[in-house]
Design a protein around this motif. Structure first.
Motif: not given
Length: 402
Positions: A372-387
């Motif tokens: 779940x931690x990794x999923x949350x980090x990935x979700x945070x990354x999807x909130x901005x343009x670029x990786x």
């Protein structure tokens, strides 16, 4: 072409506090700890900043957001343009660095504007670029990325760096120094000949290895033989094994690769599935892999928007008619449900996930917490343009409770 570290591993330039590589300024080499045989020993030492060495792809990403993907021969305008670092290894190590690990990277750029920007951006995030190679001629890797605002998808057009990194360019001294004190090594299966050289040495030193199996690539099969952990894209397990389902494919992978401790397959908005090996099986008999997966799916709380993990009992004998059986347990983690107004770009979501898995392994997170931690980090990354724009730091409020 010259390596970015020409001094012996112990050399320091005290007068300047830095060393240079053909005009490119690199940060002072981080103090190295003695190598430990495994991650558990690293955690037992109490060191809060374990070292991860990554070997693989980096690039400059040119990200253009468009209202909708163009048709052939269309001429359209971008809604937003951003230029930033990219590449699987560069992204994953950036995620790991922001969470608190001390990454080092082995890769190659050219001595051009793009290469200098790649290096400076990595350094700004605390990534040790001492073992990067810089070619006097050629071009650094770059990628054009079209972000479709309507479908929230991205299309990538990659141009590899030239000339490519070859094993002969990584000296024995630099390879030894890069691995010295490393707690885990990560490969995205780019630069496969060099990666194999690094993997062989890491294996001899008993340093755990994580492989990003995004798709079938040259050199992947050889690298998988050295893997301790594997993270796969959704389509890879079945493509590699020919199995009838994802769960059967995971059993097949652990059966074929006896050194692997776990394999994770990321499933996008459906979360991820992990098969973890155990030493002993329960005496309760075998359970079918597909049936076990279905039973976990039924336990998912559909009303929850935050990542949650559902795990089977430990030490099961998980079977698949096509491939046999293994002892272990199956874990299913959901993804974060991101409101449409907050979802900007999925570029690098898998890399963010892997960076968080590296952090989880190095800090002793149990899988029930790590996924779940990794999923949350990935979700945070999807909130901005670029990786990299929205990759969180460990203290960011978005990670509170994880």
């Amino acid at each position: 072409m010259v390596p970015c570290a020409q001094q012996p591993p112990t050399a320091q330039l005290h007068s300047l506090g830095r060393h240079t590589c053909r005009g490119i300024i690199l940060p002072p080499r981080l103090h190295r700890r003695r190598r430990r045989p495994d991650i558990a020993a690293a955690m037992a030492s109490g060191n809060p900043n374990p070292v991860v060495l990554g070997c693989g792809g980096i690039s400059v990403d040119y990200l253009a957001t468009v209202a909708s993907f163009p048709n052939p021969d269309d001429k359209i305008r971008s809604l937003e343009l951003k230029v930033q670092g990219g590449g699987n290894t560069g992204n994953a190590l950036t995620a790991a660095a922001r969470l608190g690990l001390r990454p080092r990277i082995i890769s190659k750029v050219a001595n051009d504007a793009q290469g200098k920007n790649i290096l400076s951006e990595l350094q700004a995030d605390g990534i040790d670029t001492t073992y990067m190679l810089v070619a006097e001629n050629g071009n650094s890797p770059f990628t054009y990325i079209i972000v479709d605002e309507q479908t929230k998808t991205r299309t990538c057009i990659h141009t590899p760096g030239s000339p490519p990194l070859v094993p002969e360019e990584l000296t024995k001294a630099n390879l030894s120094a890069a691995l010295d004190g490393a707690d885990i090594v990560y490969f995205d299966v780019r630069l496969h000949d060099t990666a194999l050289l690094v993997a062989e040495e890491a294996s001899q030193r008993k340093i755990p290895i994580l492989i990003d199996a995004e798709r079938k690539r040259e050199g992947l099969d050889e690298l998988l033989n050295f893997a301790s952990y594997v993270v796969c894209s959704a389509k890879f397990p079945q493509a590699w094994t020919g199995a009838s389902s994802v769960s059967v494919a995971l059993v097949s992978m652990l059966s074929r690769l006896p050194n692997i401790k776990f394999v994770i397959v990321t499933l996008g908005e459906k979360g991820c599935l992990m098969l973890e090996r155990s030493a002993d099986a329960s005496e309760a008999g075998e359970i079918d892999a597909d049936a076990l997966f279905e039973s976990l799916q039924k336990k998912v709380d559909q009303s929850s928007t935050m990542p949650k993990c559902i795990a089977s009992k430990s030490n099961l004998r998980i079977s698949a008619d096509e491939v046999g059986s293994i002892s272990g347990r199956l874990l299913l983690s959901t993804a974060e449900v991101i409101p449409p107004g907050e979802l900007v770009d999925t570029t690098g979501a898998g890399d963010a996930f892997i960076g968080a898995v590296l952090y989880g392994l190095c800090t002793g997170m149990p899988p029930e917490r790590m996924l779940p931690f990794a999923a949350k980090v990935a979700g945070c990354g999807c909130r901005g343009l670029g990786a990299r724009s929205s990759l969180p730091h460990r203290a960011d409020p978005c990670l509170a409770g994880y």
